[in-house]
Structure formats: structure tokens, C-alpha cells
Scaffold this motif. Structure first.
Motif, mmCIF file in Angstrom:
data_model
loop_
_atom_site.group_PDB
_atom_site.id
_atom_site.type_symbol
_atom_site.label_atom_id
_atom_site.label_comp_id
_atom_site.label_asym_id
_atom_site.label_seq_id
_atom_site.Cartn_x
_atom_site.Cartn_y
_atom_site.Cartn_z
ATOM 1 N N LYS A 313 2.623 4.351 -1.430
ATOM 2 C CA LYS A 313 3.997 4.845 -1.315
ATOM 3 C C LYS A 313 4.367 4.921 0.154
ATOM 4 N N ASN A 314 5.639 4.823 0.430
ATOM 5 C CA ASN A 314 6.132 4.891 1.800
ATOM 6 C C ASN A 314 7.335 5.831 1.823
ATOM 7 N N LEU A 315 7.112 7.048 2.285
ATOM 8 C CA LEU A 315 8.184 8.046 2.303
ATOM 9 C C LEU A 315 9.187 7.720 3.410
ATOM 10 N N PHE A 316 10.450 7.905 3.093
ATOM 11 C CA PHE A 316 11.478 7.690 4.111
ATOM 12 C C PHE A 316 12.536 8.765 3.982
ATOM 13 N N SER A 317 13.250 8.997 5.079
ATOM 14 C CA SER A 317 14.256 10.045 5.123
ATOM 15 C C SER A 317 15.455 9.572 5.920
#
Length: 695
Positions: A313-317
């Protein structure tokens, strides 16, 4: 007014909320709107015609279930009381009480609370003919906790005691108590809390008609925090559907990277192997984070790449910030505390104290920080472990120093006299009075029949001539160690770690009075829950919470990750997950601290920084090291400024000294000195010509 799912949800959330059939696994990254997704899916199910009474929502707290149902009811415009929502145990109880007689509970089901369980254990101990007079024998509460751990982890007592090594000598007695306890439960027709899950499993496994009827009454099952389920909970979920159902309507929501409760029985394999357990399952990842800034998520994503088995997974904001997390390498764990205090004072100019948290792996690790905050007048609350000055074993030891510092301290006398077997409150009062009035005849008479009292009085006399607190504490601990193990047999290893920290703190003082003043100094205590106070918390206690600013301390091997984890690959994976959880509690600011030396029973020892951070790319962590100025008082005024480039070899630099042996160079002091950390001797300022550099 119809619900606008497209407007209210991001694309991944929308897909999860509108996928209503077949097995569904939602991998919800930290801060990704997991609860919102579950709530909207509940609403979607009801809108699509599913009867609320055919929906099962399983959570780990009643509060979580009630919150989700309330929010979903607001969306659909009517109550959802018919949804079978609640904890696994409450759900199990609801079914078991309707079918109690099928399991042999003819009079219905009675559930033992903790007090009832301990009472039954007392009877079991008697029935098992265990009459140990050894004060170290575990108390009933400890035995109850052992039983629960064995049940939830589905392990034998022998395996559980391998982790509680100080209780291994009582294994045979405990085995007999366990067996007698099980027999008594059957005899009285009662269950304890953990039995609920296993008895429901037995009911559904042994009685196909009940399982079939239950499966027909359920159309959809939703499970929150699936990464925290244990083995029996995972088996129970499958039993809620007909065995011939190839694609049950189950939605599991969780984050494998936040599975941190293995000690309670949680098995991360449940979520990792979900697609194998439910072939054809749809897997949806929620990766947009609504809590943290992107630089904080950059570090979180780095931690995610280090797992052996995990969902990528690759969290982004969309919350941008130019400040990356700060990694501070301090000289010692004592100077670490001073820098943490300085960091809090700096942040407090822009962030409320209630929005600042200091996180740590184990409760004792915050002791230095507690003292620093107390001295600075900064209020704090602590969760997960007792406040340093409030711990009974700390008060016991400090009582010796108090009477050495002030022979008229009657409360301290009474506390330390209470440690002597056979001396109760009345005897302690008489002895204290004799001490304070210098009644040598009475004291001689009292010590004649109490050799341990004579030992205590001799010790307190010797302590009066020892102004340096560290040597005095060493004398006290030599006496107190056996007392500690007798007084606190269940958890003395944890308390010993606290005393080790107390000794470490004392090594920074030359005056007993100054030491006592700082250690016993009361921090300004907030009067109400809403009053301003920094939060000190273990990472486990911080799960599910968030703050504007987070500081994580003691990020060194043997502390975080913990010592036992370094020898076990699975445990080390959980330590990485624990750090991921800690980092993702922060919204705007994140600082990580790694001391280059920590004090142990063997003395001051170099510490290896947490390997999870060492391999982090330069771009995602702002690195700095504590620098000492040449002035002798510099250790009392540490600085967060980075050391000059090239002043210290990249690996810290090791050298040898004829007297102190091998040491690590931690600072260059112009024009011709090194400040060197020698194991067992601490920091020394040495001329460069007197050390030999290692190649």
C-alpha cells in the motif's frame, strides 16, 4: 434526501461501500476513513433492501458498534436497532443462552466476571491440593490472566511460562489448578469470558441444525479491526455461513500493518490469508489518508516497504507540509529527556499541550521525561504504565534515601519498616517513635528479636554518610532486591526495570538532597480532563488516537524494538508495525529520538539505533545529532543543532584507551580533544593523542 455516495466518498471508499456480495477485504490504511466506509456500506445494504435483522456487525468494543449504527441510522433516516451489532463475546452470549441445554447447561448460562473467576480459582487451588506458602507463588489475578492468555493464543501453559520465566518453577502446581478450574466450571455449569467463543464454536460444530438455522437468518457479516482477531474468532466467522456457501457475504475491514496485539492472541495471518480462506475475495485498499501530512506518510510508507508478508500500500495525503519528520540522535537517554522537554516547549508556542504526545514502547521508558517535565512545570498525563513517582517499588526505595536525608521523616520510616515481615502498622509506629526519640533501650529490645530490623537500621545509618545518590542506591537495591521479589512476585521483572532506570537517573547527581527534590517533585496536575497537559503513552495505549504533534523516544535496539523481538522474526515484524502505528498518530509534526548510549545494569552502554530508521532514505527524514560544546557543563544544556560535517566519523568512530578500553567518539572538542563514550565509565573528555583510532 438520497445519500450521495459519489460525493461523500473517495473512489476506493465508494467501491468498498457499494460492493455488497461475496467475500470482501478492505485494507484500510491508517487515517483512511475506515469507519466512514463501514457506515456507508451499512446504509447501502439497508437501502438495497437487506433487512437490518439479517446483518451482523462484529467489533471489538460496544462503543464502536453503537457509533457505527448511530451514524448509519442518521444516513438512512431511521433506526437500525435490528442490526446484530456488538462485540464477538456479546454476540456469542446471545446465541449460547438460547441453546444452553444443547451444550449441557441445563440451568441456563452464568458468566463469571473477574471477581467470580478469582473466587473459583481459590477453590480450584484447594481442590488441586496446592498449598504453596511461597510468597512468590502467583496471585489469583495473575493465574486468571495466564488462563486467558493460553485460551486466546491457544497455547499450552508451558509455552506461556516461557515468556513469564519467573513463574516456570510453579508449572506443575499451575497445571493442576488449571485442570481443577475447568472441572469446577463444568460442575457448576458456568463459563468465563473466554469460554463464550469456544463454546459457541462447539455449538455450531457439533450441532449442524443450529448452524444451518443461524446461517439462514444471516445475509451479511461485517467485521471491524479484522487484524486483531484471534484464531477462534476467524473460525467462528466462517461458521456463521452454511458450509456449502462458496462465496459468503462477509466484509472484513482492517490493516495488517496495525496488527500489534499478538500478546493478546491476535493473529495477523487471519487478515493476510483472507483471500486464501475465501477464494475469489475482492480486495480493496483505502490509501488516501485524512489525518497526517504527506512528509509523515513518507516515513510511514518507508516502514511499510520493510514487511516480509503484507498487503502493498502507498498512503497519500492532500495535506502538504515542507517539514519532514525529525530524527534526533542524542548522546544518552538522559540528555534525550532534556531535548524532548525542549522540543515540547518549542512546539507549545504553536500547538496546545493537549495536542502533543510522547510515545514509548514500555511504561518505564518515560521516567526521565517525567522528571524533566516536572522540573519545567509542564503538566502531563500518562497512559499505559504508572507514573514514575507513584510506583510502589520506587516509593519503597526512596524511603531509605528520605530517612538518610531527614531522620525525622516519620512517613518514610513507616514505609520502609513495613517491608520487614512481622512488622505491622502498630509496630512500625512504636519503632518510629523510638527512632525519633532516640530511645536506644527500646530499639535494642526490638532489634533483639528482629534481625532484619537491625539490618535496616544499620543500612540507614550507613546511608547518612553517602551524599552521592547512585552509590547509596546500589546499597539499598542490594537489600531490596529479595524484598521486591517477595512483595511483588507476579511482575517483579517489570519493576526491576524501573529500579534500573532510577539508578540511571541517580548517576547524574552528586547531591542526595537535589536528587530527592527532583524525583519527588510534583508536576502541576491538571484538575479536569480538558485541562492542558502533554500526553505520555505507550504505543499500544495510543492505538486509535491522534495528536497534532508526536514524539517517539528510545528508538534503539533492545528498547524499541524490544529485546525479545530481536531473536524472533515474527516478533520483529510486529515491532515494525508498532512503529508504523506510532508514526501515524501524528497529524502535523513528528520527532523521533534515538540515544547513542543507555544505562543498564552493566553500566552505560552504546546503543544501536533502531534498524527501521537506519535504512530510511535521506529525503524522508531530517537528521540531527546532539552536539556538546567544550564547556564542562554542556551535558546539562544539550542542543538539537547538527554536528559539523566531517567532525565525527560517519559510523560514530571507535577508538581505544589504555585505561578505559574501547569507546565510541560522540563529539570532537576543538582544538585537540574527543568526547568519548566508554561502556561502564560513561562520557570522558580525552586528548586525541591519548587514544588509538580503530581502522
Amino acid at each position: 434526501m438520497p445519500i450521495d455516495y459519489h460525493h461523500d466518498l473517495n473512489p476506493a471508499q465508494f467501491q468498498a461501500a457499494t460492493t455488497l456480495t461475496g467475500p470482501l477485504l478492505v485494507i484500510a490504511g491508517a487515517g483512511s476513513g475506515k469507519t466512514r466506509t463501514v457506515v456507508y456500506r451499512l446504509a447501502r445494504l439497508v437501502e438495497s433492501g437487506v433487512e437490518p435483522g439479517r446483518i451482523v456487525l462484529l467489533t471489538f468494543t460496544r462503543k464502536a458498534a453503537a457509533n457505527m449504527l448511530h451514524r448509519a441510522a442518521d444516513l438512512v433516516g431511521h433506526g437500525l436497532a435490528a442490526v446484530r451489532g456488538g462485540t464477538f463475546h456479546a454476540f456469542a452470549y446471545g446465541i449460547l443462552r438460547r441453546h444452553a441445554e444443547r451444550l449441557g447447561y441445563g440451568q441456563g448460562i452464568t458468566i463469571l466476571d473477574h471477581a467470580d473467576m478469582e473466587s473459583l480459582l481459590a477453590e480450584a487451588k484447594e481442590r488441586a491440593n496446592v498449598a504453596s506458602k511461597d510468597k512468590r507463588f502467583p496471585k489469583r489475578a495473575t493465574i486468571a490472566a495466564l488462563i486467558s492468555r493460553c485460551r486466546n493464543k491457544e497455547i499450552a501453559l508451558e509455552e506461556a511460562l516461557a515468556q513469564d520465566y519467573h513463574l516456570q518453577q510453579f508449572q506443575d502446581d499451575l497445571e493442576r489448578i488449571f485442570a481443577a478450574y475447568s472441572q469446577l466450571k463444568r460442575h457448576y455449569g458456568v463459563m468465563d469470558y473466554d469460554d463464550l467463543l469456544f463454546e459457541l464454536e462447539r455449538l455450531l460444530t457439533e450441532h449442524a441444525d443450529i448452524r444451518s438455522h443461524l446461517a439462514q437468518s444471516i445475509s451479511h457479516v461485517m467485521v471491524d479491526e479484522y487484524q486483531d482477531t484471534n484464531r477462534v474468532q476467524a473460525r467462528l466467522i466462517r461458521l456463521l455461513f452454511a458450509p456449502e456457501d462458496p462465496a459468503p457475504n462477509i466484509m472484513a475491514v482492517g490493516d495488517d500493518a496495525q496488527s500489534i496485539y499478538a500478546f493478546r492472541g491476535a493473529d495477523v495471518r487471519n487478515i493476510l490469508e483472507f483471500p486464501r480462506s475465501y477464494p475469489g475475495a475482492t480486495v480493496i485498499k483505502l490509501e488516501q489518508n485524512y489525518r497526517s501530512t504527506q512528509p509523515i506518510l513518507g516515513l510511514a510508507n518507508h516502514l511499510l516497504t520493510g514487511f516480509r508478508n503484507a498487503y502493498a500500500k502507498n498512503l497519500f495525503s492532500l495535506l502538504e507540509d515542507s517539514r519532514p519528520p525529525l530524527w534526533v540522535r542524542t548522546l544518552t537517554d538522559r540528555t534525550q529527556a532534556a531535548l524532548v522537554r525542549a522540543c515540547i516547549q518549542e512546539w507549545a508556542g504553536e500547538i496546545p499541550l493537549t495536542e502533543i504526545a510522547v510515545l514509548f514502547r514500555a511504561g518505564y521508558q518515560s521516567y526521565h521525561v517525567e522528571l524533566e517535565l516536572s522540573k519545567a512545570g509542564i503538566p502531563f498525563r500518562k497512559y499505559g504504565g504508572m507514573r514514575f513517582a507513584e510506583a510502589a517499588h520506587i516509593k519503597d526505595v526512596l524511603a531509605f534515601l528520605r530517612v538518610a536525608d531527614n531522620p525525622a521523616d516519620a512517613p518514610a520510616w513507616q514505609r520502609l519498616l513495613a517491608l520487614i515481615p512481622g512488622i505491622g502498622p502498630k509496630s512500625a509506629a512504636r519503632i518510629t517513635n523510638a527512632i525519633l526519640t532516640a530511645d536506644s533501650a527500646a530499639l535494642h529490645k526490638m532489634t533483639a528479636t528482629r534481625p532484619m530490623l537491625a539490618e535496616v537500621l544499620a543500612l540507614t545509618d550507613a546511608l547518612r554518610d553517602m551524599d552521592a545518590p547512585a552509590p547509596a542506591l546500589e546499597r539499598i537495591l542490594a537489600f531490596y532486591q529479595p524484598v521486591l521479589r517477595e512483595t511483588y512476585p507476579d511482575d517483579y521483572p517489570r519493576r526491576e526495570a524501573g529500579l534500573e532506570e532510577l539508578l540511571h537517573i541517580a548517576q547524574g547527581y552528586t547531591s542526595r538532597t537535589d536528587f530527592l527534590s527532583d524525583v519527588t517533585l510534583e508536576t502541576p496536575e491538571p484538575q479536569e480532563a480538558g485541562d492542558a497537559a502533554v500526553i505520555l503513552s505507550t504505543v499500544h495505549s495510543a492505538k486509535g488516537l491522534e495528536w497534532d504533534a508526536v514524539i517517539i523516544i528510545d528508538l534503539v535496539e533492545d528498547r524499541f524494538p524490544s529485546r525479545h523481538a530481536l531473536l524472533d522474526a515474527d516478533a520483529l515484524e510486529e515491532e515494525r508495525r508498532l512503529l508504523y502505528v506510532a508514526c501515524t498518530r501524528a497529524r502535523r509534526r513528528l520527532a523521533l529520538f534515538s540515544p547513542e548510549a543507555v544505562t543498564t545494569q552493566a553500566g552505560t552502554m552504546p546503543a544501536r539505533p533502531c534498524a527501521f530508521l537506519e535504512d530510511a532514505p535521506e529525503a524522508i527524514l531530517a537528521r540531527t545529532r546532539e552536539r556538546l560544546a567544550p564547556a564542562p557543563t554542556a551535558p546539562e544544556a544539550p542542543s538539537l543543532s547538527a554536528s559539523p560535517a566531517g567532525a565525527i566519523p560517519k559510523d560514530g568512530g571507535f577508538c581505544r584507551h589504555k585505561i578505559f578500553g574501547r569507546g565510541k567518539i560522540v563529539a570532537v572538542v576543538p582544538p585537540d580533544k574527543y568526547r568519548i563514550l566508554f561502556p561502564g565509565f560513561g562520557l570522558k573528555l580525552i586528548l586525541q593523542n591519548y587514544v588509538e583510532m580503530e581502522a
